[in-house]
Design an enzyme around this catalytic site. Structure first.
Site, PDB file in Angstrom:
ATOM      1  N   CYS A  82       3.583   5.533 -26.865  1.00 22.82           N
ATOM      2  CA  CYS A  82       2.664   4.685 -26.090  1.00 22.82           C
ATOM      3  C   CYS A  82       3.201   4.392 -24.694  1.00 22.82           C
ATOM      4  O   CYS A  82       2.417   4.187 -23.761  1.00 22.82           O
ATOM      5  CB  CYS A  82       2.342   3.394 -26.830  1.00 22.82           C
ATOM      6  SG  CYS A  82       3.754   2.405 -27.307  1.00 22.82           S
ATOM      7  N   HIS A 157       3.730  -2.464 -28.019  1.00 20.36           N
ATOM      8  CA  HIS A 157       2.701  -1.557 -27.524  1.00 20.36           C
ATOM      9  C   HIS A 157       2.584  -1.685 -26.003  1.00 20.36           C
ATOM     10  O   HIS A 157       2.804  -2.760 -25.441  1.00 20.36           O
ATOM     11  CB  HIS A 157       1.365  -1.894 -28.201  1.00 20.36           C
ATOM     12  CG  HIS A 157       0.266  -0.952 -27.859  1.00 20.36           C
ATOM     13  ND1 HIS A 157       0.378   0.412 -27.976  1.00 20.36           N
ATOM     14  CD2 HIS A 157      -1.003  -1.181 -27.382  1.00 20.36           C
ATOM     15  CE1 HIS A 157      -0.759   0.978 -27.605  1.00 20.36           C
ATOM     16  NE2 HIS A 157      -1.596   0.036 -27.232  1.00 20.36           N
TER      17      HIS A 157
END
Length: 334
Positions: A82, A157
């Site tokens: 990510c 994230h």
């Protein structure tokens, strides 16, 4: 081949961008969301926000299913990637930077792909994966299977914020599409989009701040050394013109002392500017040198050294006493 977890660090992200053959950029970490801090970094091509991911958290904001064709949005189909995907979300949407041959070909090849296929194309890019995995930490044991995160594990994230064609977007590869945060004027070099994104990120931090303090915000910006070098060259040219003007006035029989005084004042200002730009260039060179050293240490395999060090201690019969002493110190601390 799997993708490793990489550290959220401006030096790591800057080198990662360079390894993807993108020129003229660097990454800076932001410690404050005040406009002065944001303004000092312009042009800002995009912001990357790291936060602790909460499974099952609801987000009622409208996701754009049919986005602007000029907007590159890819679904995240790769575990641990990510960070790289958040960087790519910004690089692939900046028309005024040189993203290099590899990303240019990928962008052209996938321009008509849906988000899922764009994500798979990133996964299948050997060059991007090699750049990402160059920051893999050496491990003493290689597992055949990657351990899946459990509900007790901390999972982080990355998402991106950037302006594209007069609209501020939030790009999150775990969502079905981009989220429009409203219209903005100008582009990366303007303050308007930074003013618009500031309360969005601030609200997100405040929403989580009661239970979580680990956030990270980084900006992809123009290479500072290149900017300061261009500024230095302009100042040097200006100084040369001023010196020529002073020389011409002094050669006249009746020199205009007022003009000479004005030019000398301008010369002092330009010399101060040259000194300041030179100092900034040296600071940037020192910072990049520090980043290179830190990245070398991140990538270096210290395991053979440690193994041989322990082996020598054992041969000299010093290892066991050290272990016993460490155990005793641990028990005394309890």
């Amino acid at each position: 081949m799997s993708w490793c977890t990489i550290e959220s660090d401006p030096g790591v992200f800057t080198e990662l961008i360079q390894q993807m053959q993108v020129k003229g950029l660097q990454v800076e970490e932001l410690y404050s969301l005040d406009l002065d801090s944001l303004n000092s970094l312009r042009p800002v091509y995009g912001l990357i926000f790291l936060f602790k991911w909460r499974p099952g958290e609801k987000d009622d904001r409208l996701v754009i299913k049919d986005p602007n064709p000029n907007l590159f949005f890819a679904s995240q189909v790769i575990n641990n990637a990510c960070a790289t995907q958040a960087i790519l979300s910004i690089l692939m949407n900046c028309s005024d930077i040189d993203i290099g041959p590899e990303l240019s070909m990928l962008k052209e090849f996938t321009k008509n792909f849906p988000p899922e296929l764009k994500g798979l194309a990133i996964n299948n890019s050997d060059a991007i994966r090699a750049a990402h995995n160059s920051f893999a930490r050496p491990e003493p044991f290689v597992l055949d299977e990657t351990k899946a995160a459990t509900k007790d594990d901390d999972v982080y994230h990355f998402i991106s914020y950037l302006p594209v064609d007069g609209v501020l977007y939030e790009l999150d590869g775990l969502k079905e599409g981009p989220i429009s945060l409203g219209p903005v004027t100008g582009g990366p070099g303007d303050l308007d989009w930074l003013q618009a994104v500031q309360p969005v990120i601030q609200e997100r931090i405040e929403r989580y701040s009661r239970s979580e303090i680990r956030f990270n915000l980084m900006a992809i910006i123009k290479n500072r050394k290149e900017m300061y070098t261009a500024e230095l060259k302009e100042l040097q040219k200006r100084r040369e013109r001023i010196l020529q003007q002073i020389s011409a006035l002094q050669s006249e029989r009746v020199a205009d002392s007022t003009n000479i005084e004005t030019l000398n004042k301008s010369l002092s200002e330009v010399n101060a500017g040259i000194e300041g730009a030179t100092e900034k260039i040296l600071m940037e060179e020192e910072k990049f040198k520090k980043w290179r050293t830190e990245n070398i240490r991140r990538k270096h395999n210290y395991i053979p050294f440690l193994f041989n060090f322990l082996k020598i201690l054992a041969e000299k019969k010093q290892l066991k006493p050290l272990i016993e002493k460490a155990k005793q110190n641990t028990s005394n601390q309890r």
